[in-house]
Design a protein around this motif. Structure first.
Motif, PDB file in Angstrom:
ATOM      1  N   VAL A   1      16.288  92.845 -10.677  1.00 43.44           N
ATOM      2  CA  VAL A   1      17.556  92.172 -10.960  1.00 43.44           C
ATOM      3  C   VAL A   1      18.689  93.124 -11.328  1.00 43.44           C
ATOM      4  N   LEU A   2      18.357  94.406 -11.450  1.00 44.25           N
ATOM      5  CA  LEU A   2      19.391  95.388 -11.775  1.00 44.25           C
ATOM      6  C   LEU A   2      20.328  95.568 -10.589  1.00 44.25           C
ATOM      7  N   PRO A   3      21.567  95.854 -10.734  1.00 39.76           N
ATOM      8  CA  PRO A   3      22.315  96.088 -11.969  1.00 39.76           C
ATOM      9  C   PRO A   3      23.025  94.846 -12.491  1.00 39.76           C
ATOM     10  N   HIS A   4      22.785  93.703 -11.868  1.00 40.30           N
ATOM     11  CA  HIS A   4      23.537  92.491 -12.213  1.00 40.30           C
ATOM     12  C   HIS A   4      23.018  91.774 -13.452  1.00 40.30           C
ATOM     13  N   GLU A   5      21.780  92.034 -13.779  1.00 44.27           N
ATOM     14  CA  GLU A   5      21.156  91.337 -14.895  1.00 44.27           C
ATOM     15  C   GLU A   5      20.191  92.288 -15.589  1.00 44.27           C
ATOM     16  N   GLU A   6      19.897  92.009 -16.842  1.00 45.31           N
ATOM     17  CA  GLU A   6      18.943  92.810 -17.595  1.00 45.31           C
ATOM     18  C   GLU A   6      17.892  91.884 -18.195  1.00 45.31           C
ATOM     19  N   LEU A   7      16.696  91.946 -17.642  1.00 47.40           N
ATOM     20  CA  LEU A   7      15.584  91.134 -18.124  1.00 47.40           C
ATOM     21  C   LEU A   7      14.465  92.051 -18.592  1.00 47.40           C
ATOM     22  N   TRP A   8      13.847  91.692 -19.705  1.00 45.29           N
ATOM     23  CA  TRP A   8      12.755  92.475 -20.278  1.00 45.29           C
ATOM     24  C   TRP A   8      11.508  91.597 -20.406  1.00 45.29           C
ATOM     25  N   PRO A   9      10.777  91.387 -19.310  1.00 44.78           N
ATOM     26  CA  PRO A   9       9.555  90.585 -19.425  1.00 44.78           C
ATOM     27  C   PRO A   9       8.526  91.281 -20.299  1.00 44.78           C
ATOM     28  N   GLU A  10       7.716  90.483 -20.966  1.00 47.96           N
ATOM     29  CA  GLU A  10       6.647  91.017 -21.806  1.00 47.96           C
ATOM     30  C   GLU A  10       5.306  90.639 -21.194  1.00 47.96           C
ATOM     31  N   TYR A  11       4.354  91.522 -21.338  1.00 49.25           N
ATOM     32  CA  TYR A  11       3.036  91.315 -20.750  1.00 49.25           C
ATOM     33  C   TYR A  11       1.973  91.437 -21.823  1.00 49.25           C
ATOM     34  N   ASP A  12       0.990  90.533 -21.759  1.00 47.28           N
ATOM     35  CA  ASP A  12      -0.098  90.585 -22.735  1.00 47.28           C
ATOM     36  C   ASP A  12      -1.463  90.607 -22.047  1.00 47.28           C
ATOM     37  N   ASP A  13      -1.453  90.868 -20.737  1.00 51.33           N
ATOM     38  CA  ASP A  13      -2.685  90.883 -19.968  1.00 51.33           C
ATOM     39  C   ASP A  13      -2.548  91.914 -18.847  1.00 51.33           C
ATOM     40  N   TYR A  14      -3.576  92.700 -18.623  1.00 53.64           N
ATOM     41  CA  TYR A  14      -3.500  93.742 -17.602  1.00 53.64           C
ATOM     42  C   TYR A  14      -3.281  93.164 -16.208  1.00 53.64           C
ATOM     43  N   ARG A  15      -3.767  91.939 -15.972  1.00 56.44           N
ATOM     44  CA  ARG A  15      -3.567  91.314 -14.664  1.00 56.44           C
ATOM     45  C   ARG A  15      -2.092  91.026 -14.412  1.00 56.44           C
ATOM     46  N   ALA A  16      -1.380  90.644 -15.454  1.00 58.76           N
ATOM     47  CA  ALA A  16       0.061  90.403 -15.326  1.00 58.76           C
ATOM     48  C   ALA A  16       0.804  91.712 -15.065  1.00 58.76           C
ATOM     49  N   VAL A  17       0.345  92.794 -15.671  1.00 55.34           N
ATOM     50  CA  VAL A  17       0.940  94.109 -15.416  1.00 55.34           C
ATOM     51  C   VAL A  17       0.716  94.490 -13.957  1.00 55.34           C
TER      52      VAL A  17
ATOM     53  N   GLY B   1       3.315 104.597 -13.652  1.00 52.14           N
ATOM     54  CA  GLY B   1       2.268 105.304 -14.388  1.00 52.14           C
ATOM     55  C   GLY B   1       2.150 104.828 -15.821  1.00 52.14           C
ATOM     56  N   VAL B   2       3.265 104.671 -16.482  1.00 52.43           N
ATOM     57  CA  VAL B   2       3.258 104.205 -17.874  1.00 52.43           C
ATOM     58  C   VAL B   2       2.750 102.772 -17.952  1.00 52.43           C
ATOM     59  N   ALA B   3       3.196 101.927 -17.038  1.00 50.76           N
ATOM     60  CA  ALA B   3       2.747 100.531 -17.036  1.00 50.76           C
ATOM     61  C   ALA B   3       1.234 100.454 -16.833  1.00 50.76           C
ATOM     62  N   ALA B   4       0.711 101.265 -15.925  1.00 50.66           N
ATOM     63  CA  ALA B   4      -0.738 101.273 -15.696  1.00 50.66           C
ATOM     64  C   ALA B   4      -1.485 101.687 -16.963  1.00 50.66           C
ATOM     65  N   SER B   5      -0.968 102.685 -17.659  1.00 49.35           N
ATOM     66  CA  SER B   5      -1.592 103.117 -18.916  1.00 49.35           C
ATOM     67  C   SER B   5      -1.608 101.992 -19.938  1.00 49.35           C
ATOM     68  N   PHE B   6      -0.490 101.320 -20.087  1.00 49.41           N
ATOM     69  CA  PHE B   6      -0.434 100.200 -21.031  1.00 49.41           C
ATOM     70  C   PHE B   6      -1.326  99.053 -20.573  1.00 49.41           C
ATOM     71  N   GLY B   7      -1.467  98.869 -19.266  1.00 49.76           N
ATOM     72  CA  GLY B   7      -2.388  97.858 -18.758  1.00 49.76           C
ATOM     73  C   GLY B   7      -3.810  98.131 -19.206  1.00 49.76           C
ATOM     74  N   MET B   8      -4.204  99.402 -19.188  1.00 52.46           N
ATOM     75  CA  MET B   8      -5.542  99.768 -19.656  1.00 52.46           C
ATOM     76  C   MET B   8      -5.686  99.523 -21.156  1.00 52.46           C
ATOM     77  N   VAL B   9      -4.641  99.783 -21.899  1.00 51.77           N
ATOM     78  CA  VAL B   9      -4.670  99.502 -23.344  1.00 51.77           C
ATOM     79  C   VAL B   9      -4.865  98.005 -23.576  1.00 51.77           C
ATOM     80  N   LEU B  10      -4.127  97.188 -22.833  1.00 50.30           N
ATOM     81  CA  LEU B  10      -4.285  95.736 -22.962  1.00 50.30           C
ATOM     82  C   LEU B  10      -5.720  95.316 -22.634  1.00 50.30           C
ATOM     83  N   ALA B  11      -6.282  95.891 -21.586  1.00 46.91           N
ATOM     84  CA  ALA B  11      -7.656  95.559 -21.206  1.00 46.91           C
ATOM     85  C   ALA B  11      -8.635  95.926 -22.322  1.00 46.91           C
ATOM     86  N   ALA B  12      -8.454  97.081 -22.928  1.00 44.88           N
ATOM     87  CA  ALA B  12      -9.332  97.499 -24.016  1.00 44.88           C
ATOM     88  C   ALA B  12      -9.192  96.578 -25.224  1.00 44.88           C
ATOM     89  N   ARG B  13      -7.972  96.233 -25.554  1.00 47.38           N
ATOM     90  CA  ARG B  13      -7.736  95.360 -26.718  1.00 47.38           C
ATOM     91  C   ARG B  13      -8.298  93.967 -26.500  1.00 47.38           C
TER      92      ARG B  13
END
Length: 86
Positions: free
Chosen positions: A6-22, A38-50
């Motif tokens: 949606v950039l540059p017309h809009e700024e949205l910050w979706p939140e993810y709580d599941d690696y599948r959503a990432v 790369g960073v998103a994939a790393s956080f996806g693994m953190v979500l999976a572990a948690r």
């Protein structure tokens, strides 16, 4: 992550709580750009572990392997994705 679609017309910050959503966000290009993937994939693994309900190290490693495979399939040609997963 900011929704890159949606950039540059809009700024949205979706939140993810599941690696599948990432993984879906990577596939649908909500998250794009090598470093961000790369960073998103790393956080996806953190979500999976948690979220794992494993009772042993072996079960946890099995859960993480599943998450790895799902995240990797989101964009298998992205070098930074693999870097983030490793």
């Amino acid at each position: 992550m900011i929704d890159q679609r949606v950039l540059p017309h809009e700024e949205l910050w979706p939140e993810y709580d599941d690696y599948r959503a990432v993984a879906d966000a990577i596939t649908t290009m909500v998250i794009r750009g090598a470093p961000a993937i790369g960073v998103a994939a790393s956080f996806g693994m953190v979500l999976a572990a948690r979220q794992s309900e494993a009772d042993s190290v072996d079960e946890l490693l099995s859960d993480l392997r599943v998450a790895y495979d799902v995240l990797y399939a989101a964009r298998p040609t992205a070098v930074n994705l693999r870097w983030g997963l490793e």
